[in-house]
Write an enzyme that holds these catalytic residues in place. Structure first.
Site, PDB file in Angstrom:
ATOM      1  NE  ARG A   1      12.041  -0.619   3.575  1.00 36.42           N
ATOM      2  CZ  ARG A   1      12.949  -1.320   4.298  1.00 36.42           C
ATOM      3  NH1 ARG A   1      13.610  -0.549   5.150  1.00 36.42           N
ATOM      4  NH2 ARG A   1      13.327  -2.358   4.197  1.00 36.42           N
ATOM      5  CB  THR A   2       5.853   2.661   2.754  1.00 33.99           C
ATOM      6  OG1 THR A   2       6.915   2.628   1.697  1.00 33.99           O
ATOM      7  CG2 THR A   2       5.224   4.180   2.273  1.00 33.99           C
TER       8      THR A   2
ATOM      9  CE  LYS B   1     -17.567  -7.584   3.363  1.00 31.19           C
ATOM     10  NZ  LYS B   1     -18.452  -7.072   4.276  1.00 31.19           N
TER      11      LYS B   1
ATOM     12  NE  ARG C   1       3.118   1.691  -1.940  1.00 27.78           N
ATOM     13  CZ  ARG C   1       4.429   0.963  -1.717  1.00 27.78           C
ATOM     14  NH1 ARG C   1       4.734  -0.166  -1.972  1.00 27.78           N
ATOM     15  NH2 ARG C   1       5.435   1.874  -0.997  1.00 27.78           N
TER      16      ARG C   1
ATOM     17  CG  HIS D   1       7.145   5.557  -3.205  1.00 28.39           C
ATOM     18  ND1 HIS D   1       6.499   6.245  -2.350  1.00 28.39           N
ATOM     19  CD2 HIS D   1       8.000   4.589  -2.700  1.00 28.39           C
ATOM     20  CE1 HIS D   1       6.647   5.519  -1.198  1.00 28.39           C
ATOM     21  NE2 HIS D   1       7.396   4.710  -1.464  1.00 28.39           N
TER      22      HIS D   1
END
Lengths: 307, 307, 307
Positions: C51-52, C80, C101, C129
């Site tokens: 969604r974001t 890695k 995020r 957020h």
């Protein structure tokens, strides 16, 4: 912008099909056209399909649009328990067009009912894959000197679960075809499709042997993948798999206009030596998918007057 | 459009390398140029590589092109048993350029032989990674006052499996270098590369100690990651890992023009306190990748006359 | 270009918030504007969030920018063993804007300290957020006749771990709100947030019952998901889950200006029959995210004079 979602090939009558194929031909002449300037298409692949996704994304990009989306559902909100309804309504806030592949039959129709954004069904379970059907029709017409009428089409392989095969019968039904259904017993054409042909007076035969006579009388041979997953008896699978392999040698006495189609990906059902025959058309067929999908995108978005 | 796929750095002679580095310099002055208007590049990463993928995709986008593709093969048709040949022929229908990373050696060459679309090898197994080599050469030239001739280059770490290291030797071979190969016994430079140097009369030494003398005589130190996976003996790995760590203190008496390169990602082999020394160049090196890849893309597409 | 990374909503004072919401309103009038021509945004989702991600990518594309990035960290260099620092410095070579995020608290702040490229925090662990908070404020203002001042806001569900809830309190604190915190005992609002309210003289109540009286006195009901993962006692989870379900029947005597918000995805906490009530606003709220994020992007890039 009128919502003209494409959920099933059955939505389109003879004239609709011809109009879309004619537009596809225009895009084949020139696929790069700024018809989607400022528009965003969402490609929502709840089930992965690289080929279909890349084909649709190329269609959008060559029309000047932009793409957002996801390639499989494992990293989406739906994996947090979000309903399809909420996902579709969320994406409807961002995109001007939704192109979706889903593992559940009916998912695309449901989506089209809860959003005003046009939805193109890029495959819903074993149900429908209308853009595949239209590119198949485009390919048949192109290989048959522009004619779809009265063709003899052999359909070979998994006729029971083959989504593309069922839609092909529906799509061709406007053009007075003759079908030869070739499959192992376990994977025969379902009654529903045969009854559909009966109702419309479409001739068809059924057989489990892939014979020279059949090949030599066909205008089109439509091969499909026989998927191991479909079998409970592995010996049976191995037998069947090897029975339905098309090889170059089998084309010696074919009609001059014969062409071989396959929705791809193929595994073993078409030998590689067929690739170099003039009858092999499955890669061009995939290429036609680009132009056909451009025509479909314009159709559902109500973009007309293409020259 | 002439197909000039870049499969191996060995395709390019001295003049080719210099022409590409000169074009890269033009892109460094201005990376945003509409040279790929209406063109689509497919980034096919059968093996994931975020750094290389983002670098190539940025190069394409800043040239005005569009991108399609996939980030790993797990969700592609090849996972359905499709051959590489079919996947490449499919993508060739959609894209004007194919940029591919594959886990098998030779995959890029094979791809370039079955399509007319130019292919750029973004790494094939332990074999080749030519765009890395060209950005290494660009970085060396830039840090050495525009000169590639007669440089002393220490290459440190995993010289046995290091794809970038083998290509670097080939790429530098036109410019009369002196190499110092520094590695543990298990990871020594293979005979193939040493014989290559012998044939061309290129001087090199081999040692398993990373000594001050070596550092102080070098123009370039090229560090590489020593990967745990390569070792059967974990004690040996731990010992080696700690032997080949470059620390800021070790640079006290280095030549004024010394610069440190690393293909990245680095793990422990370069201490963080090196990042703040004037010799650290590996992040600028990564940045040079953008310009070099823009030059490579134009090269393979036959786009010339860059000013 | 001044680096004005958005890491926390606490960076923004009353005037900043109002300026951004005013700009968001301009984008709502016309989201397609060529303000990012030639610019590339990197969407780095170390933790997936469809969604974001789609909301931010749409914001960038409708502003004329291009997007690179990854959707989850499993296929990135960090798998890695690359440090976040190196990943950010690498991406800084390619992108003009980083939208990230991350599953770790503080990751976005750390990133903003090691790059000159503006960073937008799209969620860091349970911490912040901010773009969600700004779209919440935009939605509240829009549903309350353009007024943010003096509103009564019921916040329901998981108040302990709810990142969006904590930021909402901070963002609303400039506008003299009254809060009603409704949660099970296990998921009560932390002392930190309550002390914050006390310091600023913000009125709030706490209760574990979701009562009609509460609903009827609220201007905004902010529902949140109660996540199974948060519970050790599954019986307790089932009880709580069913206690905090908002149903259409519960809205019969609500204030005329009441609107219901939810950061989405919702699972069971809002019954589907609420979707058709005039109070349901969570899908429009998600839509507002597009305009708000366009305003945020322009803010951090220092793009002003929007008309």
């Amino acid at each position: 912008m009128e919502n003209k979602s494409l959920v099933s090939i059955d939505q389109y009558g003879r004239d609709d099909v011809i109009r879309i194929l004619d537009n596809a031909a225009r895009f084949e002449n020139n696929p790069n056209r700024c018809l989607l300037e400022g528009k965003i298409a969402a490609t929502l692949f709840f089930e992965p399909s690289t080929r279909t996704r890349l084909s649709f994304e190329t269609a959008v990009l060559r029309l000047g649009g932009r793409v957002i989306g996801f390639q499989d559902a494992s990293t989406t909100s739906s994996s947090k328990g979000e309903s399809l309804k909420d996902t579709i309504r969320m994406v409807s806030n961002y995109a001007d067009l939704i192109i979706m592949r889903h593992y559940l039959e009916g998912a695309a129709r449901y989506a089209s009912e809860i959003t005003n954004v046009p939805v193109i069904n890029a495959g819903d379970g074993a149900n429908q894959h209308p853009s595949q059907t239209l590119l198949d029709l485009y390919s048949i017409r192109k290989t048959q000197n522009g004619l779809l009428e009265g063709k003899t089409i052999a359909i070979v392989g998994d006729l029971k679960y083959g989504r593309t095969v069922h839609s092909l019968i529906s799509g061709m039904s406007h053009f007075n075809p003759t079908f030869h259904f070739v499959s192992p017993d376990e994977l025969r054409m379902p009654d529903e499709q045969k009854q559909f042909c009966d109702r419309l007076g479409i001739c068809y035969t059924e057989q489990d042997e892939f014979t020279p006579a059949l090949i030599n009388c066909s205008d089109i041979i439509y091969m499909t993948r026989v998927q191991r997953e479909r079998f409970t008896d592995m010996e049976e699978y191995e037998r069947v798999k090897n029975v339905y392999i098309l090889r170059a040698e089998m084309l010696e006495n074919c009609k001059p206009n014969l062409h071989i189609l396959h929705p791809l990906p193929r595994v073993t059902e078409i030998a590689y030596n067929v690739d170099d025959t003039p009858q092999a058309y499955y890669f061009e067929q995939a290429r036609n998918g680009l132009f056909t999908r451009q025509a479909i995108i314009c159709e559902v978005l109500g973009i007309n007057h293409l020259i």
